[in-house]
Design an enzyme around this catalytic site. Structure first.
Site, PDB file in Angstrom:
ATOM      1  N   ASP A 198       0.834  -1.205   0.000  1.00  0.00           N
ATOM      2  CA  ASP A 198       0.000   0.000   0.000  1.00  0.00           C
ATOM      3  C   ASP A 198       0.877   1.267   0.000  1.00  0.00           C
ATOM      4  OD1 ASP A 198      -2.417   1.426   0.259  1.00  0.00           O
ATOM      5  OD2 ASP A 198      -2.319   1.392   2.458  1.00  0.00           O
ATOM      6  N   ASP A 258       2.067   5.437  -5.199  1.00  0.00           N
ATOM      7  CA  ASP A 258       1.339   6.652  -4.834  1.00  0.00           C
ATOM      8  C   ASP A 258       2.072   7.886  -5.364  1.00  0.00           C
ATOM      9  OD1 ASP A 258       0.054   8.789  -3.761  1.00  0.00           O
ATOM     10  OD2 ASP A 258       0.127   8.113  -1.680  1.00  0.00           O
ATOM     11  N   HIS A 303      -7.407   9.671   5.265  1.00  0.00           N
ATOM     12  CA  HIS A 303      -6.891   8.628   6.155  1.00  0.00           C
ATOM     13  C   HIS A 303      -7.081   9.030   7.623  1.00  0.00           C
ATOM     14  CE1 HIS A 303      -4.405   7.972   2.445  1.00  0.00           C
ATOM     15  NE2 HIS A 303      -4.765   6.728   2.693  1.00  0.00           N
ATOM     16  N   THR A 331     -11.875   4.155   7.340  1.00  0.00           N
ATOM     17  CA  THR A 331     -12.286   4.298   8.749  1.00  0.00           C
ATOM     18  C   THR A 331     -13.206   5.505   8.934  1.00  0.00           C
ATOM     19  OG1 THR A 331     -10.241   3.294   9.485  1.00  0.00           O
ATOM     20  CG2 THR A 331     -11.413   4.650  11.109  1.00  0.00           C
ATOM     21  N   THR A 379      -6.974   2.362  10.137  1.00  0.00           N
ATOM     22  CA  THR A 379      -7.129   2.877  11.503  1.00  0.00           C
ATOM     23  C   THR A 379      -8.173   2.087  12.307  1.00  0.00           C
ATOM     24  OG1 THR A 379      -6.577   5.043  10.617  1.00  0.00           O
ATOM     25  CG2 THR A 379      -7.528   5.007  12.820  1.00  0.00           C
TER      26      THR A 379
HETATM   27  P1  13P Z   1      -7.950   4.526   7.244  1.00  0.00           P
HETATM   28  O1  13P Z   1      -6.785   4.486   8.186  1.00  0.00           O
HETATM   29  O2  13P Z   1      -8.704   5.790   7.304  1.00  0.00           O
HETATM   30  O3  13P Z   1      -8.827   3.328   7.410  1.00  0.00           O
HETATM   31  O4  13P Z   1      -7.348   4.483   5.760  1.00  0.00           O
HETATM   32  C1  13P Z   1      -6.745   3.305   5.300  1.00  0.00           C
HETATM   33  C2  13P Z   1      -6.122   3.494   3.986  1.00  0.00           C
HETATM   34  O5  13P Z   1      -6.648   4.126   3.102  1.00  0.00           O
HETATM   35  C3  13P Z   1      -4.840   2.818   3.774  1.00  0.00           C
HETATM   36  O6  13P Z   1      -4.313   3.092   2.527  1.00  0.00           O
END
Ligand code: 13P
Length: 282
Positions: free
Chosen positions: A81, A103, A177, A208, A230
């Site tokens: 990721d 990214d 995020h 999240t 998260t």
């Molecule tokens: P969150 O931490 O808001 O769930 O986002 C996760 C995310 O997009 C990881 O790439």
């Protein structure tokens, strides 16, 4: 069973649902996510972001993720990721990740296209899929940067698709995020337009705090992969905390079981909202 992310996204496209991509930081989280996937007969994606490698080194957690996916009873893709450097993206591919994200959202579009194409060329040698991002999802994966949301321009998505033919495209529609300060207002007008004029499976980051209704609406409007980080970390922490409060942790292995339980509960909740239960094709 370890699968390519492309297969999971194609199935999601056909079935009109989205696949959960769960960030993991240790073995307990991997086991918790896969327990939920097994119980619900669901395909899932396990992922780790480049910024998280400080805590969970890729050469240690990467092989663990791949081994766990291979041993799983449902289809599991292993995804890198928010790849920032070719060095780490290459390392993930060498370890056997079946997809990588580059990214380049902070770059001018031309440069993002150019660098994404370099990653695609590399990933092709491994048969791995590639995700890219245009526009800018808010915040950062580990909360270390306060990146402002910059919603994707639909015409950029068309150009990006044409010039890269990327396998999955993360777009920015008011998502960010980390924990939102208030319930996010997603720009469904942008999502609908991008879905109408492109064919690439779309990815929603910053899962999240997004409401179940919005998740479902996204999954019916072109979003085929939803990233959750998260919420997993918070649920693991809360479960451990609750177990201590209830005096149900009598030693290390109870602590370990509580971590697995937290990751399992979070993955289960999201799999059910995303409609991925009973979608495993094995
Ligand atoms: P969150 O931490 O808001 O769930 O986002 C996760 C995310 O997009 C990881 O790439």
């Amino acid at each position: 069973m370890l699968v390519n992310m492309k297969e999971l996204l194609a199935d999601a496209e056909n079935g009109n649902y989205a696949v959960g991509s769960f960030s993991v930081a240790n073995m307990e989280m991997v086991l918790g996510v896969l327990k939920a996937a097994k119980e619900l007969n669901a395909p899932v994606i396990l992922q780790i972001a480049e910024v998280r490698l400080k805590q969970s080194p890729l050469e240690v957690i990467g092989p663990l993720m791949v081994a766990a996916a291979k041993a799983a009873s449902t289809p599991v893709a292993v995804h890198f990721d928010h790849g920032k450097t070719m060095e780490k993206i290459s390392q993930a591919l060498d370890i056997g990740f079946t997809s990588v994200m580059f990214d380049g959202s902070h770059l001018p579009l031309d440069e993002n296209i150019k660098q994404t194409n370099e990653v695609i060329k590399k990933a092709k040698q491994y048969g791995a899929a590639v995700e890219a991002e245009i526009g800018c999802v808010g915040g950062s994966e580990d909360g270390s940067e306060d990146i402002a949301i910059n919603c994707t321009k639909p015409e950029d998505a068309v150009r990006f698709e044409k010039e890269t033919n990327v396998d999955a495209l993360a777009i920015a529609i008011g998502n960010a995020h980390g924990n939102y300060k208030s319930t996010p207002k997603l720009r469904f007008d942008i999502l609908e337009e991008v879905e109408r004029i492109t064919k690439t499976p779309l990815v929603l980051h910053g899962g999240t705090g997004i409401t179940p209704d919005d998740f479902v609406r996204c999954s019916k409007t072109g979003i085929k992969k939803i990233n959750i980080a998260t919420a997993t970390f918070d649920m693991v922490e809360k479960t451990v905390h609750d177990c201590y409060t209830e005096n149900s942790i009598g030693g290390y292995y109870d602590l370990q079981a509580a971590e697995v339980e937290g990751a399992y509960r979070n993955a289960k909740r999201h799999i059910l909202i995303f409609g991925t239960d009973n979608r495993a094709k094995c």
